[in-house]
Design an enzyme around this catalytic site. Structure first.
Site, PDB file in Angstrom:
ATOM      1  N   HIS A  94       0.874  -1.182   0.000  1.00 36.73           N
ATOM      2  CA  HIS A  94       0.000   0.000   0.000  1.00 36.73           C
ATOM      3  C   HIS A  94       0.910   1.231   0.000  1.00 36.73           C
ATOM      4  O   HIS A  94       1.727   1.406   0.905  1.00 36.73           O
ATOM      5  CB  HIS A  94      -0.915  -0.010   1.225  1.00 36.73           C
ATOM      6  N   GLU A 255       1.168  -5.161  10.816  1.00 40.46           N
ATOM      7  CA  GLU A 255       0.637  -3.785  10.884  1.00 40.46           C
ATOM      8  C   GLU A 255       1.371  -3.065  12.009  1.00 40.46           C
ATOM      9  O   GLU A 255       1.271  -3.440  13.169  1.00 40.46           O
ATOM     10  CB  GLU A 255      -0.870  -3.817  11.171  1.00 40.46           C
TER      11      GLU A 255
END
Ligand SMILES: [Zn+2]
Length: 372
Positions: A94, A255
């Site tokens: 991303h 994450e």
């Protein structure tokens, strides 16, 4: 001469072009992998080892396989030093998730500056240069849904092409590693989350289809500052699942906190991750604490809240943090002829998003678990 049309349409970079040769030489000298990757966002016209974009640093050979794809291989003649690990460290799947990109930059920069000596074959990836340049999660399609061949099902776009190529590079990398004999594969895919999380750092451990969860890997995650783990509950199109399912790699989607622009990350917050990945690739001793459930927040999936119709209503605030838990019998959503109420102690939400199409997941519901 190029006309305006070819100037504006995306093109792969010819590696013999003056602009590329200059930028590549600067990269060899200075090791700024982010800059090189961003300058040639569409990728290279000549890819793989055959493009001969390689150079030696102390104890290792560095090969640029494509924009944002860098292979580093230890060069040692001693047989006792044979690399026993093949490691993929990926970031920027991303494009706006900058902290992971800066982690990869730091390790690559240290290798090229010869501050550290790499001991295991490692493939460093900055996944989506086009999205990096527009500071967006993606340009057209979410790249982290396109692996395991799912890129074949969508219309032409940068991410479709990139997913197919990344699969090819990772596959060639792991396959070449096995030529050295017994090798263990690893893939750590680094991300930052869009929303707040009750636990700032967490990792998704890809579905293992009955294979046991590896406790030593969980201890490694904890040593990286990640002690909240969500166990995957089915096959998916993520990059980490691709390596796990196809190459038996120890793999995680990690994450690391909230999305911030380049330069605004407090890199001290990621030092444990950077140090442990550096220790792994340089074969420094990893001192890991023996796994104990008490050191972790472990979650298993309970199921999805799926949007069925336009009448779908989600009673979770847009700003709700991942892993927020609700008391038993809390009404979380209503839809045509149905509602969702929590039924289990500790039932928590992950990735809530009311703006999905009918038939798609609006929330993943998880519950705490332990390993025996
Ligand atoms: Zn991400």
């Amino acid at each position: 001469m190029q006309n305006n049309n070819t100037l504006t349409s995306p093109t792969l970079t010819d590696i013999s072009a003056d602009s590329f040769v200059q930028a590549y030489n600067l990269f060899v000298q200075q090791g700024d992998f982010i800059s090189l990757t961003r300058q040639f966002e569409q990728g290279l016209a000549q890819t793989g080892r055959e493009n001969n974009l390689n150079f030696n640093v102390k104890g290792a050979k560095v090969s640029l396989l494509d924009s944002g794809v860098l292979l580093v291989e230890p060069q040692s003649s001693a047989t006792s030093d044979k690399p026993s690990k093949s490691i993929v460290i990926s970031s920027g799947i991303h494009g706006n998730e900058t902290a992971p990109i800066e982690i990869v930059q730091q390790i690559v920069g240290d290798i090229i500056a010869q501050k550290i000596t790499l001991k295991h074959r490692t493939l460093f990836i900055m996944g989506n240069p086009v999205a990096m340049n527009i500071a967006k999660r993606f340009q057209t399609e979410n790249l982290n849904r396109l692996f395991c061949g799912k890129h074949q099902d969508i219309a032409a776009c940068f991410e479709k092409d990139r997913a197919e190529k990344l699969e090819r590079y990772v596959s060639a990398f792991f396959n070449a590693g096995t030529e050295n004999g017994e090798v263990t594969n690893y893939h750590y895919d680094l991300h930052t989350a869009i929303r707040n999380s009750k636990y700032e750092k967490f990792a998704i451990y890809p579905f293992q289809n009955g294979k046991p969860w590896d406790k030593e890997q969980l201890s490694f995650m904890a040593s990286c500052g990640v002690n909240t783990i969500l166990f995957g509950h089915g096959p998916s199109g993520t990059f980490s699942y691709y390596s796990s399912a196809n190459f038996s790699a120890h793999a995680f989607t990690i994450e690391l906190g909230k999305v911030r622009p380049f330069g605004e990350n407090d890199m001290a917050n990621f030092s444990a991750m950077t140090e442990q990945l550096t220790a792994l690739v340089t074969d420094r001793e990893l001192s890991l604490k023996t796994f104990a459930n008490a050191d972790f927040n472990l979650f298993t999936a309970l199921g999805d809240i799926t949007k069925v119709s336009e009448n779908f209503k989600l009673y979770i605030d847009d700003s709700a943090s991942n892993f927020t838990d609700y008391p038993v019998d809390t009404l979380l959503s209503t839809d045509t002829g149905q509602e969702y109420r929590t039924t289990q102690p500790g039932e928590s939400i992950v990735f809530p998003n009311a703006n999905v199409g009918n038939g798609q997941r609006a929330v993943l519901m998880v519950v705490p678990t332990t390993l025996s």
